[in-house]
Enzyme design. Structure first.
Site, PDB file in Angstrom:
ATOM      1  N   ASP A  18       5.504 -72.324  52.173  1.00 45.97           N
ATOM      2  CA  ASP A  18       5.311 -72.147  50.735  1.00 45.97           C
ATOM      3  C   ASP A  18       5.426 -70.655  50.416  1.00 45.97           C
ATOM      4  O   ASP A  18       4.707 -69.838  51.004  1.00 45.97           O
ATOM      5  CB  ASP A  18       3.923 -72.653  50.304  1.00 45.97           C
ATOM      6  CG  ASP A  18       3.768 -74.168  50.480  1.00 45.97           C
ATOM      7  OD1 ASP A  18       4.784 -74.850  50.717  1.00 45.97           O
ATOM      8  OD2 ASP A  18       2.632 -74.653  50.368  1.00 45.97           O
ATOM      9  N   LYS A  61       3.319 -81.612  53.595  1.00 41.18           N
ATOM     10  CA  LYS A  61       2.262 -82.627  53.738  1.00 41.18           C
ATOM     11  C   LYS A  61       2.084 -83.075  55.183  1.00 41.18           C
ATOM     12  O   LYS A  61       0.972 -83.311  55.642  1.00 41.18           O
ATOM     13  CB  LYS A  61       2.579 -83.839  52.873  1.00 41.18           C
ATOM     14  CG  LYS A  61       2.294 -83.587  51.422  1.00 41.18           C
ATOM     15  CD  LYS A  61       2.463 -84.832  50.600  1.00 41.18           C
ATOM     16  CE  LYS A  61       1.809 -84.608  49.262  1.00 41.18           C
ATOM     17  NZ  LYS A  61       0.353 -84.470  49.375  1.00 41.18           N
ATOM     18  N   GLY A  68     -10.776 -87.556  43.635  1.00 40.48           N
ATOM     19  CA  GLY A  68     -11.175 -86.167  43.392  1.00 40.48           C
ATOM     20  C   GLY A  68     -12.654 -85.977  43.702  1.00 40.48           C
ATOM     21  O   GLY A  68     -13.146 -86.479  44.711  1.00 40.48           O
ATOM     22  N   GLY A  77     -15.067 -88.832  45.004  1.00 38.50           N
ATOM     23  CA  GLY A  77     -15.040 -89.464  46.322  1.00 38.50           C
ATOM     24  C   GLY A  77     -13.826 -90.355  46.525  1.00 38.50           C
ATOM     25  O   GLY A  77     -12.705 -89.978  46.204  1.00 38.50           O
ATOM     26  N   ASP A  93      -4.602 -83.905  51.558  1.00 37.17           N
ATOM     27  CA  ASP A  93      -4.062 -83.844  52.922  1.00 37.17           C
ATOM     28  C   ASP A  93      -5.195 -83.759  53.952  1.00 37.17           C
ATOM     29  O   ASP A  93      -5.130 -84.396  55.009  1.00 37.17           O
ATOM     30  CB  ASP A  93      -3.113 -82.649  53.084  1.00 37.17           C
ATOM     31  CG  ASP A  93      -1.803 -82.843  52.322  1.00 37.17           C
ATOM     32  OD1 ASP A  93      -1.450 -84.008  52.041  1.00 37.17           O
ATOM     33  OD2 ASP A  93      -1.148 -81.841  52.013  1.00 37.17           O
ATOM     34  N   GLY A 113      -5.999 -72.128  48.569  1.00 33.65           N
ATOM     35  CA  GLY A 113      -4.789 -72.458  49.339  1.00 33.65           C
ATOM     36  C   GLY A 113      -4.915 -73.779  50.070  1.00 33.65           C
ATOM     37  O   GLY A 113      -6.012 -74.226  50.415  1.00 33.65           O
TER      38      GLY A 113
HETATM   39  P1  ADP Z   1      -5.167 -85.146  45.792  1.00 28.86           P
HETATM   40  O1  ADP Z   1      -5.495 -83.784  46.316  1.00 28.86           O
HETATM   41  O2  ADP Z   1      -4.144 -85.872  46.611  1.00 28.86           O
HETATM   42  O3  ADP Z   1      -4.861 -85.209  44.324  1.00 28.86           O
HETATM   43  P2  ADP Z   1      -7.919 -85.943  45.308  1.00 28.86           P
HETATM   44  O4  ADP Z   1      -7.982 -84.921  44.220  1.00 28.86           O
HETATM   45  O5  ADP Z   1      -8.351 -87.322  44.985  1.00 28.86           O
HETATM   46  O6  ADP Z   1      -6.483 -86.025  46.002  1.00 28.86           O
HETATM   47  O7  ADP Z   1      -8.823 -85.366  46.506  1.00 28.86           O
HETATM   48  C1  ADP Z   1      -8.836 -85.935  47.786  1.00 28.86           C
HETATM   49  C2  ADP Z   1     -10.245 -85.965  48.328  1.00 28.86           C
HETATM   50  O8  ADP Z   1     -10.750 -84.614  48.444  1.00 28.86           O
HETATM   51  C3  ADP Z   1     -11.251 -86.710  47.470  1.00 28.86           C
HETATM   52  O9  ADP Z   1     -11.318 -88.077  47.806  1.00 28.86           O
HETATM   53  C4  ADP Z   1     -12.565 -85.996  47.809  1.00 28.86           C
HETATM   54  O10 ADP Z   1     -13.086 -86.515  49.013  1.00 28.86           O
HETATM   55  C5  ADP Z   1     -12.109 -84.559  48.060  1.00 28.86           C
HETATM   56  N1  ADP Z   1     -12.237 -83.764  46.810  1.00 28.86           N
HETATM   57  C6  ADP Z   1     -11.244 -83.443  45.950  1.00 28.86           C
HETATM   58  N2  ADP Z   1     -11.717 -82.731  44.903  1.00 28.86           N
HETATM   59  C7  ADP Z   1     -13.044 -82.584  45.126  1.00 28.86           C
HETATM   60  C8  ADP Z   1     -14.123 -81.953  44.427  1.00 28.86           C
HETATM   61  N3  ADP Z   1     -13.924 -81.310  43.252  1.00 28.86           N
HETATM   62  N4  ADP Z   1     -15.371 -82.009  44.964  1.00 28.86           N
HETATM   63  C9  ADP Z   1     -15.600 -82.655  46.121  1.00 28.86           C
HETATM   64  N5  ADP Z   1     -14.634 -83.279  46.823  1.00 28.86           N
HETATM   65  C10 ADP Z   1     -13.377 -83.252  46.357  1.00 28.86           C
END
Ligand code: ADP
Length: 306
Positions: free
Chosen positions: A23, A50, A214, A217, A245, A278
């Site tokens: 990147d 990824k 996110g 969970g 990832d 990052g």
């Molecule tokens: P992606 O990065 O693919 O969009 P998510 O945002 O759903 O996926 O995040 C993947 C995982 O990382 C979530 O299921 C959670 O376990 C963790 N995670 C992501 N954002 C947060 C956050 N703000 N606080 C706590 N855990 C997080």
């Protein structure tokens, strides 16, 4: 159980078939107009892709990871290889192909908005699997793939895994249309909310679907329709890039403990990955994940692995 070790048995062997990218990240106050030249603020080269990110996460989470993929013959290739090696990933099957490595040119402006150009490079040259690649897949406990390599290659890997009793885990990212017979080879799909929405009913036939939510969970839907949810961990979030990832790599390693424990383990890994800037800077090791699961803050946040 959630003690962060695999002492009860041997560590799961994870074959990761996926992308490796460098990147190239430039930060700017605002992005240039067509034809315009502007001064950027800062620049960094950050190993990514990824496939590589998930391989690093799986290795740091305690898996024995063997990587199937390719880098180019450019100046970035040695550093990409070293990044995987440093994380304990077996790169014995990482090919070198003539031309550039996979490159993502990323421009991030002050509002946090980004523009990204991805050149497939060596990743795009992964058009077939060798006999040695197939042997690695057949010998693994889990095959972990994404969709940043040519789809026919991913399809061949999934098929070979199924034929050899290797569990198949697909993170269908970036989302694209796949033949139904490819989906029929997937044991576990890991998707975020957006991917779940876009794929919709396509996921219905997959035995295990894990949806990441996110900060909320993740949830799991099993083959018998069983559902479970695991809440997110409250951590000081710095940057959520790469959380998915970290989650997916950790999930592949912990899957043999059953969905409940595996999702908790993966959610802890994903949460810790948000605590530094990052995609690859904050991939937690198993001690850090285990510490968070014991509901202690890790003594120190995971060190940069680069
Ligand atoms: P992606 O990065 O693919 O969009 P998510 O945002 O759903 O996926 O995040 C993947 C995982 O990382 C979530 O299921 C959670 O376990 C963790 N995670 C992501 N954002 C947060 C956050 N703000 N606080 C706590 N855990 C997080």
């Amino acid at each position: 159980m959630d003690d962060g070790t695999e002492q009860a048995g041997r560590a799961p062997v994870i074959a990761v078939l996926g992308s490796v990218n460098m990147d190239l990240v430039t930060t700017v106050t605002r992005r240039p107009e067509p034809g315009e030249t502007i001064a950027g603020r800062d620049f960094a080269t950050v190993p990514g892709g990824k496939g590589a990110n998930q391989a690093v996460a799986a290795s740091r989470s305690g898996g024995r990871v063997r990587f199937l993929g390719a880098v180019g013959t450019d100046v970035f290739a040695p550093r990409l290889r070293e990044t995987l090696d440093a994380a304990g990933v077996d790169t014995g099957r990482l090919r070198t192909v003539d031309g550039p490595s996979g490159i993502a040119t990323i421009v991030v402006d002050d509002s946090g908005e980004n523009s990204i150009i991805v050149v497939g490079g060596a990743n795009a040259a992964m058009t077939e699997l060798t006999d040695d690649d197939l042997a690695v897949i057949a010998a693994a406990d889990v095959l972990l793939c994404q969709l940043e390599l040519p789809v026919p290659t991913v399809a061949a890997a999934l098929r070979h895994a199924r034929a050899n009793d290797t569990l198949t885990l697909l993170n269908p990212s970036p989302v694209r249309e796949l033949a139904p017979r490819l989906w029929a080879e997937v044991d576990i799909a890991v998707v975020n909310r957006g991917e779940a929405r876009r794929l919709g009913a396509v996921l219905d036939g997959v035995p295990h679907v894990v949806t990441t939510l996110g900060g909320d969970g993740a949830r799991h839907r099993g083959p018998d329709g069983t559902r479970l949810s695991v809440p997110g961990f409250a951590v000081p979030v710095v940057d959520t890039t790469g959380a998915g990832d970290a989650f997916t790599g950790a999930l592949a390693v912990a899957w043999h403990r059953g969905p409940q424990d595996a999702l908790r383990w993966a959610c802890a890994a994903g949460a810790l990955a948000t605590t530094a800037l990052g995609a690859s800077a904050a991939v937690p090791d198993r001690a850090a994940v285990a510490a968070l699961l014991r509901e202690e803050l890790p003594r120190s946040l995971p060190e940069k692995f680069e």
